[in-house]
Enzyme design. Structure first.
Site, PDB file in Angstrom:
ATOM      1  N   ASP A 124     -42.262  36.755 -17.688  1.00 21.43           N
ATOM      2  CA  ASP A 124     -41.965  36.620 -16.042  1.00 21.43           C
ATOM      3  C   ASP A 124     -40.608  35.490 -15.944  1.00 21.43           C
ATOM      4  OD1 ASP A 124     -42.796  33.665 -15.901  1.00 21.43           O
ATOM      5  OD2 ASP A 124     -44.711  34.454 -16.267  1.00 21.43           O
ATOM      6  N   ARG A 125     -40.293  35.559 -14.812  1.00 24.13           N
ATOM      7  CA  ARG A 125     -38.908  34.877 -14.599  1.00 24.13           C
ATOM      8  C   ARG A 125     -39.046  33.435 -14.882  1.00 24.13           C
ATOM      9  NH1 ARG A 125     -35.212  35.320  -9.728  1.00 24.13           N
ATOM     10  NH2 ARG A 125     -36.920  36.908  -8.939  1.00 24.13           N
TER      11      ARG A 125
END
Length: 234
Positions: A108-109
């Site tokens: 994820d980011r």
């Protein structure tokens, strides 16, 4: 593995089939040092053939496998609508390859660390299919110290934590004896934001998540945004 020369050139991002045929007609392509204008010629063993365009060897005839250190703030998407993408960290010419390179799983980011990118879709399956149980190793930092790290280890290892209505597979979780906010975790599955959610189920918030290994592949000394070419041992 056998492949037609025109398809091999197209797969390496050198254009459409018609554009590749134009390259061949111009005499710019050689195979083992000999000019080759026939797109239909079949290369029986890509690894042993030297295919060159304008005297420069084509890259990765048996497929591209890249180990990338994904930085925080970068997304694993081709679209670019969610922010900077991991693919922008790689040479543009690779994105013209066919099949198009894809990441093996995602981070994820807000997570960092090892991300594998490949155009070998059988490798994607081998490393990400649920039944393969490929181990993935993470370094985790929590928002507050854990007073009983053995309890976390026991819960993760028991395989009793339930996410999305089903129990997680047993996972390894080892506390850092020098820092009660840090753990090393090894999973053999890859549910959405799984590490974060497992710690949340135990009452702890993950503030940093860093992946260091996927199966036989290690992050090693790569710095954020750096990459290296890998072979495939599988």
């Amino acid at each position: 593995m056998s492949v037609r020369l025109d398809r091999l050139l197209a797969n390496n991002g050198l254009g459409s089939r018609s554009e590749v045929r134009s390259l061949l007609r111009s005499g710019r392509v050689t195979v083992d040092g000999t000019e080759e204008r026939r797109g239909e010629v079949v290369l029986d063993d890509r690894a042993s053939r030297l295919v060159e365009l304008d005297g420069a060897p084509l890259e990765f005839l048996d497929g591209l496998v890249v180990a990338l250190h994904k930085p925080v703030g970068v997304v694993c998407s081709h679209a670019g609508t969610e922010g900077p993408t991991v693919y922008a960290l790689l040479p543009n010419r690779w994105m013209a390859r066919r099949p198009r390179p894809e990441s093996i799983g995602r981070l994820d980011r807000d997570s960092s660390g090892l991300l594998l990118v490949t155009d070998r879709h059988e490798l994607v399956h081998r490393l990400s299919a649920p039944g393969r149980e490929v181990p993935k190793r993470y370094l985790v930092t929590l928002s507050r110290p854990v007073t009983d790290p053995a309890a976390i280890t026991a819960v993760f290892g028991a395989g009793t934590l339930v996410l999305d209505g089903s129990p997680c597979r047993p996972a390894q979780a080892a506390g850092d004896p020098t820092d009660p906010t840090r753990f090393e975790v090894v999973l053999t599955e890859g549910r959405h934001r799984q590490v974060r959610r497992m710690f949340s189920a135990c009452g702890h918030e993950v503030v940093a998540l860093h992946r260091t290994a996927v199966g036989p592949y290690e992050l090693g000394e790569l710095g954020p945004g750096e990459w290296r070419i890998e072979s495939s041992p599988l």
